[in-house]
Design an enzyme around this catalytic site. Structure first.
Site, mmCIF file in Angstrom:
data_model
loop_
_atom_site.group_PDB
_atom_site.id
_atom_site.type_symbol
_atom_site.label_atom_id
_atom_site.label_comp_id
_atom_site.label_asym_id
_atom_site.label_seq_id
_atom_site.Cartn_x
_atom_site.Cartn_y
_atom_site.Cartn_z
ATOM 1 N N SER A 249 -10.789 -1.612 6.903
ATOM 2 C CA SER A 249 -9.380 -1.357 6.575
ATOM 3 C C SER A 249 -8.574 -1.192 7.856
ATOM 4 O O SER A 249 -9.131 -1.002 8.940
ATOM 5 C CB SER A 249 -9.301 -0.066 5.758
ATOM 6 O OG SER A 249 -7.966 0.312 5.549
ATOM 7 N N THR B 283 0.921 -1.132 0.000
ATOM 8 C CA THR B 283 0.000 0.000 0.000
ATOM 9 C C THR B 283 0.949 1.167 0.000
ATOM 10 O O THR B 283 2.153 0.956 0.110
ATOM 11 C CB THR B 283 -0.846 -0.069 1.302
ATOM 12 O OG1 THR B 283 -1.745 -1.162 1.193
ATOM 13 C CG2 THR B 283 -1.625 1.184 1.598
ATOM 14 N N ASP C 2 -10.550 -7.870 2.035
ATOM 15 C CA ASP C 2 -10.535 -7.220 3.360
ATOM 16 C C ASP C 2 -11.851 -7.417 4.120
ATOM 17 O O ASP C 2 -11.935 -7.146 5.309
ATOM 18 C CB ASP C 2 -10.235 -5.721 3.234
ATOM 19 C CG ASP C 2 -8.735 -5.445 3.173
ATOM 20 O OD1 ASP C 2 -7.942 -6.377 3.384
ATOM 21 O OD2 ASP C 2 -8.352 -4.282 2.913
ATOM 22 N N THR D 251 -4.474 2.385 -1.617
ATOM 23 C CA THR D 251 -4.034 1.010 -1.851
ATOM 24 C C THR D 251 -4.862 0.320 -2.919
ATOM 25 O O THR D 251 -5.987 0.742 -3.210
ATOM 26 C CB THR D 251 -4.156 0.202 -0.531
ATOM 27 O OG1 THR D 251 -3.591 -1.098 -0.709
ATOM 28 C CG2 THR D 251 -5.600 0.049 -0.080
HETATM 29 O O1 DON Z 1 -7.019 -1.545 3.844
HETATM 30 C C1 DON Z 1 -6.261 -2.347 4.364
HETATM 31 O O2 DON Z 1 -6.117 -2.458 5.567
HETATM 32 C C2 DON Z 1 -5.418 -3.225 3.462
HETATM 33 N N1 DON Z 1 -6.081 -3.417 2.207
HETATM 34 C C3 DON Z 1 -4.083 -2.596 3.305
HETATM 35 C C4 DON Z 1 -3.142 -3.438 2.520
HETATM 36 C C5 DON Z 1 -1.746 -3.108 2.731
HETATM 37 O O3 DON Z 1 -1.398 -2.252 3.494
HETATM 38 C C6 DON Z 1 -0.776 -3.915 1.988
HETATM 39 N N2 DON Z 1 0.519 -3.560 2.400
HETATM 40 N N3 DON Z 1 1.474 -3.344 2.691
#
Ligand code: DON
Length: 563
Positions: free
Chosen positions: A446, A375, A417, A393
């Site tokens: 998230s 992200t 998610d 993201t």
């Molecule tokens: O919204 C969220 O919490 C996840 N989709 C974030 C994903 C993410 O941070 C991947 N990363 N390093």
């Protein structure tokens, strides 16, 4: 070109007010600061500040530039959250541009005939994509708080897409690592690999003609182009061809939302962070509330005692997350209770400061080890007293891996998610239930935690990170590194981090902790596991009129640049 950029930017600092003996030095500025995970995005955004734009203008420019230079996470096919703090107006607002489930989504859409979660479909198919919010969210920020046009904000991104940029080792490695996932789709193979299927190597020029054309159409015709125009038609056609659910109606109906950030206090500082549908802000504040009851600075930075208390506080918050958090447009989240000092005191009573409390298992299920997902977060401040903290993201690195044919951008796989089945962990090992079940038009929960800390009404820290479930713990440790341990901005972002998310019952650490500390933790009963690095927290501190940028060394392309 790249080398020239670096030289130009490295000259942007000012004489230091950080004592010379420090081991690390943040970049300094007086009139503005930009910290992103890609130097070209940092440069584009800094140029906007330099020519008189504000932090919101620069943020929109950075976000579109990252969509071009860092397609593994920068995006127009995903969503995110932006916090804007205006000192002049004395307000902090949040823009929620998180993706939504399509109107035809259903609670059991990822279950196979035996009732088990089909992870391949939930993560790597057209069904994995939520309705994208990025373009609408950025346009909303610009319209309400910016001073330049969408066209002006998008110009640098369009130029980089059309003319290309020089491939870095990180960019090349990313595509090599995800070859299998990306080459599965002809539309993705065409964009990310050469005609003969070979790799882009460091030093090559990487041009994105389709993406340049898409961005250009948006810049000419506004967000209607993305949500109703040719881009929407291409996306919907892609869905129809491969059994995805996003319809033209979903696209037309998408709208970002202004939300009140969650607010808490930590040792006299005001903490503002993202409210539901992110769990980030609630739990950053909840964990800080629990820890406020201990003399953390006395216990020392990353000492076994401090880490033990952090882990115990984290566990309790992640347990609550699994039960209570979800999209507040659909369910009631007890945010007030979760972030109250009294509740924190109650939780603190259950913590033994010498011994581990083992995590209570509410359901079995082993998290899949997705370790290198992506992200991206950036932080920007300007000379007018504005701060912008933005995390967005497409979920995994390169999202679903599926490029929309003809439009040149990747689709997110954010539907993972949601809690596809109660008690069954998602890719980050996070467990959920009814509160985060799939429902039409609902936003998936998230962990993204764009955060702004104020001191006496002034912006003090602008911070946030990627890292899936580790986002919350990364963010709060950097806040504590500054407030409790007095680290400068660069040291605070670079310091080794730890993470506990209740389930799995495991204390995860980065490299850099001493053997003694690890032993001390094991003696208290912790199951300590050293794994790859966590988060990439691009942060800014403002103190006495000076702005300090700390780019996280965990990303080789990250850059802080001041004015
Ligand atoms: O919204 C969220 O919490 C996840 N989709 C974030 C994903 C993410 O941070 C991947 N990363 N390093």
């Amino acid at each position: 070109m790249v080398g020239g950029t670096m030289i130009l930017l490295s000259q942007a600092g000012y004489s230091t007010s950080i004592p010379a003996g420090q081991r690390m030095h943040p970049v300094q500025g007086k009139e503005g600061m930009v910290v992103t995970s890609h130097f070209l995005a940092t440069q584009s955004a800094r140029d906007v500040l330099k020519s008189g734009g504000n932090a919101i203008d620069a943020a929109v420019t950075a976000a579109f530039s990252l969509a071009v230079t860092q397609p593994r996470s920068g995006n127009i096919g995903g969503g995110g959250f932006m916090l804007i703090s205006s000192e002049q107006k004395d307000e902090v607002v949040a823009i929620d541009y998180r993706e939504k489930a399509p109107g035809r989504a259903s609670a059991d859409m990822f279950l196979d005939k035996d009732g088990n979660v089909d992870r391949e479909i939930a993560r790597f198919s057209h069904l994995a994509a939520g309705v994208p919010g990025t373009v609408a969210g950025l346009a909303m920020a610009l319209e309400q708080y910016g001073t330049i046009s969408l066209k002006e904000a998008m110009t640098p991104a369009i130029k980089i897409a059309a003319e290309g940029f020089i491939v870095t080792p990180r960019f090349s490695d990313g595509l090599k690592n995800k070859e299998k996932k990306l080459k599965k789709w002809n539309s993705s193979r065409k964009i990310f690999y050469k005609k003969d299927g070979s790799y882009y190597e460091p030093g090559d020029l990487f041009v994105q003609k389709d993406l340049a054309a898409t961005l250009n159409r948006i810049s000419q015709n506004g967000i209607k182009e993305f949500y109703e125009g040719k881009t929407a038609e291409l996306l919907v056609a892609e869905m129809a061809k491969y059994g995805g659910l996003i319809s033209m109606d979903d696209m037309k109906k998408y709208s970002p939302v202004f939300r009140a950030p969650v607010h808490g206090k930590y040792r006299g500082y005001d903490i503002y962070s993202m409210s539901p549908p992110s769990s980030g802000g609630v739990h950053v504040i909840q964990i800080l509330n629990i820890l406020e009851g201990y003399p953390i600075s006395e216990y020392g930075h990353n000492s076994a005692k401090t880490i033990h208390l952090l882990a115990e506080a984290m566990k309790r918050a992640y347990a609550d997350r699994s039960l209570y958090l979800g999209d507040e447009d659909f369910i009631k989240v007890p945010s007030k209770g979760l972030t109250s000092k009294k509740y924190a005191a109650f939780l603190r009573e259950g913590i033994n400061s010498e011994q581990v409390t083992s995590s209570i298992t509410i359901s079995p299920g082993k998290p899949l080890p997705y370790e290198s997902e992506e992200t991206t977060h950036f932080s920007i401040v300007d000379k007018f007293g504005n701060g912008v903290s933005n995390t967005y993201t497409i979920n995994f690195s390169y999202g679903s891996g599926i490029v929309v044919e003809g439009a040149g951008f990747l689709l997110n796989n954010e539907m993972d998610d949601f809690s596809a089945k109660p008690g069954i962990p998602n890719a980050y090992g996070l467990i959920g239930g009814k509160a985060n079940s799939i429902e039409p038009n609902k936003r998936m929960l998230s962990s993204m935690s764009p955060t702004i800390v104020k001191q006496d009404g002034k912006n003090f820290l602008v911070t946030g990170s990627p890292g899936g479930s580790r986002i919350i713990t990364t963010t709060l440790q950097v806040i504590m590194n500054v407030i409790d341990h007095g680290l400068n901005m660069q040291s605070a972002v670079a310091a080794p981090r730890i993470h506990h998310q209740w389930l799995p019952d495991q204390l995860r650490i980065e490299e850099g902790l001493s053997q003694d500390t690890v032993k001390g933790l094991q003696n208290m009963g912790h199951k300590v596991k050293q794994k790859s690095s966590m988060g990439a927290i691009q942060s800014i501190m403002i103190r006495d009129g000076m702005m300090y940028g700390g780019a996280d060394p965990r990303r080789s392309t990250a850059l802080a640049a001041g004015l």
